[in-house]
Design a protein around this motif. Structure first.
Motif, PDB file in Angstrom:
ATOM      1  N   SER A  46       0.526  -1.104  -0.040  1.00  0.00           N
ATOM      2  CA  SER A  46      -0.016  -0.186   0.291  1.00  0.00           C
ATOM      3  C   SER A  46       0.963   1.208  -0.375  1.00  0.00           C
ATOM      4  N   ARG A  47       0.248   2.106  -0.032  1.00  0.00           N
ATOM      5  CA  ARG A  47       0.726   3.477  -0.349  1.00  0.00           C
ATOM      6  C   ARG A  47       1.529   4.072   1.207  1.00  0.00           C
ATOM      7  N   GLY A  48       0.503   3.340   2.019  1.00  0.00           N
ATOM      8  CA  GLY A  48       1.249   3.863   3.305  1.00  0.00           C
ATOM      9  C   GLY A  48       2.922   3.029   3.590  1.00  0.00           C
ATOM     10  N   ALA A  49       2.508   1.410   2.790  1.00  0.00           N
ATOM     11  CA  ALA A  49       4.074   0.835   3.796  1.00  0.00           C
ATOM     12  C   ALA A  49       4.477   1.607   3.080  1.00  0.00           C
ATOM     13  N   MET A  55      10.926   5.600   5.647  1.00  0.00           N
ATOM     14  CA  MET A  55      11.346   6.637   6.754  1.00  0.00           C
ATOM     15  C   MET A  55      11.844   5.463   7.388  1.00  0.00           C
ATOM     16  N   ARG A  56      11.966   4.159   7.354  1.00  0.00           N
ATOM     17  CA  ARG A  56      12.481   3.901   8.083  1.00  0.00           C
ATOM     18  C   ARG A  56      13.862   3.900   8.415  1.00  0.00           C
ATOM     19  N   GLY A  57      14.591   4.108   9.762  1.00  0.00           N
ATOM     20  CA  GLY A  57      15.373   4.144  10.187  1.00  0.00           C
ATOM     21  C   GLY A  57      16.161   5.618   9.665  1.00  0.00           C
ATOM     22  N   ARG A  58      15.154   6.552   9.462  1.00  0.00           N
ATOM     23  CA  ARG A  58      15.609   8.085   9.553  1.00  0.00           C
ATOM     24  C   ARG A  58      15.298   9.138  10.344  1.00  0.00           C
ATOM     25  N   ALA A  59      14.900   8.735  11.628  1.00  0.00           N
ATOM     26  CA  ALA A  59      14.547   9.857  12.775  1.00  0.00           C
ATOM     27  C   ALA A  59      15.672   9.546  13.650  1.00  0.00           C
ATOM     28  N   THR A  60      16.450  10.478  13.657  1.00  0.00           N
ATOM     29  CA  THR A  60      17.157  10.499  15.082  1.00  0.00           C
ATOM     30  C   THR A  60      16.054  11.549  16.248  1.00  0.00           C
ATOM     31  N   THR A  61      16.206  10.636  17.311  1.00  0.00           N
ATOM     32  CA  THR A  61      16.576  11.491  18.331  1.00  0.00           C
ATOM     33  C   THR A  61      17.171  11.059  19.534  1.00  0.00           C
ATOM     34  N   ASN A  62      17.350  11.557  20.672  1.00  0.00           N
ATOM     35  CA  ASN A  62      17.895  11.155  22.042  1.00  0.00           C
ATOM     36  C   ASN A  62      17.051  10.083  23.209  1.00  0.00           C
ATOM     37  N   ARG A  63      15.647  10.458  22.460  1.00  0.00           N
ATOM     38  CA  ARG A  63      14.472  10.438  24.192  1.00  0.00           C
ATOM     39  C   ARG A  63      14.211   9.114  23.764  1.00  0.00           C
ATOM     40  N   THR A  64      13.336   8.379  24.845  1.00  0.00           N
ATOM     41  CA  THR A  64      13.024   7.347  25.584  1.00  0.00           C
ATOM     42  C   THR A  64      11.732   6.134  24.664  1.00  0.00           C
ATOM     43  N   THR A  65      11.643   5.555  23.678  1.00  0.00           N
ATOM     44  CA  THR A  65      10.422   5.169  22.993  1.00  0.00           C
ATOM     45  C   THR A  65       8.983   5.781  23.908  1.00  0.00           C
ATOM     46  N   ASP A  66       8.799   6.004  25.668  1.00  0.00           N
ATOM     47  CA  ASP A  66       7.832   6.125  26.774  1.00  0.00           C
ATOM     48  C   ASP A  66       8.264   7.956  26.552  1.00  0.00           C
ATOM     49  N   GLU A  67       9.183   8.053  26.671  1.00  0.00           N
ATOM     50  CA  GLU A  67       8.889   9.429  26.665  1.00  0.00           C
ATOM     51  C   GLU A  67       8.505  10.039  25.390  1.00  0.00           C
ATOM     52  N   LEU A  68       8.616   8.937  23.887  1.00  0.00           N
ATOM     53  CA  LEU A  68       7.589   9.821  22.603  1.00  0.00           C
ATOM     54  C   LEU A  68       6.901   9.694  23.008  1.00  0.00           C
ATOM     55  N   MET A  69       5.862   8.402  23.346  1.00  0.00           N
ATOM     56  CA  MET A  69       4.391   8.019  23.749  1.00  0.00           C
ATOM     57  C   MET A  69       4.474   8.949  24.850  1.00  0.00           C
ATOM     58  N   ASP A  70       4.572  10.049  25.871  1.00  0.00           N
ATOM     59  CA  ASP A  70       4.142  10.506  26.187  1.00  0.00           C
ATOM     60  C   ASP A  70       4.064  12.412  25.718  1.00  0.00           C
TER      61      ASP A  70
END
Length: 75
Positions: A46-49, A55-70
């Motif tokens: 699909s277009r979404g897939a 985009m997979r592997g392009r994001a950069t952050t120092n935040r944890t998954t829990d911090e992002l979910m918050d």
């Protein structure tokens, strides 16, 4: 439309949207008798897939998954 010096053409935006083509999609040009067809390289996705795959592997952050979910949940 004209073919440029590199052999490229621009697919009009309304046709790209109608047929689900997005920037970065991989396509094949297929000979079909006396015509050429532009088709998705992975038509089962699909277009979404395709967007997620690109985009997979392009994001950069120092935040944890829990911090992002918050942040996303507004908690």
């Amino acid at each position: 439309m004209k073919l440029n010096s590199k052999g490229q053409v621009t697919i009009p935006a309304e046709l790209r949207a109608k047929h689900g083509f997005a920037e970065g999609d991989e396509v094949d040009v297929v000979e079909d008798g006396n015509s050429l067809r532009i088709v998705h390289r992975n038509p089962g996705q699909s277009r979404g897939a395709r967007t997620v795959h690109r985009m997979r592997g392009r994001a950069t952050t120092n935040r944890t998954t829990d911090e992002l979910m918050d942040l996303l949940r507004g908690e």
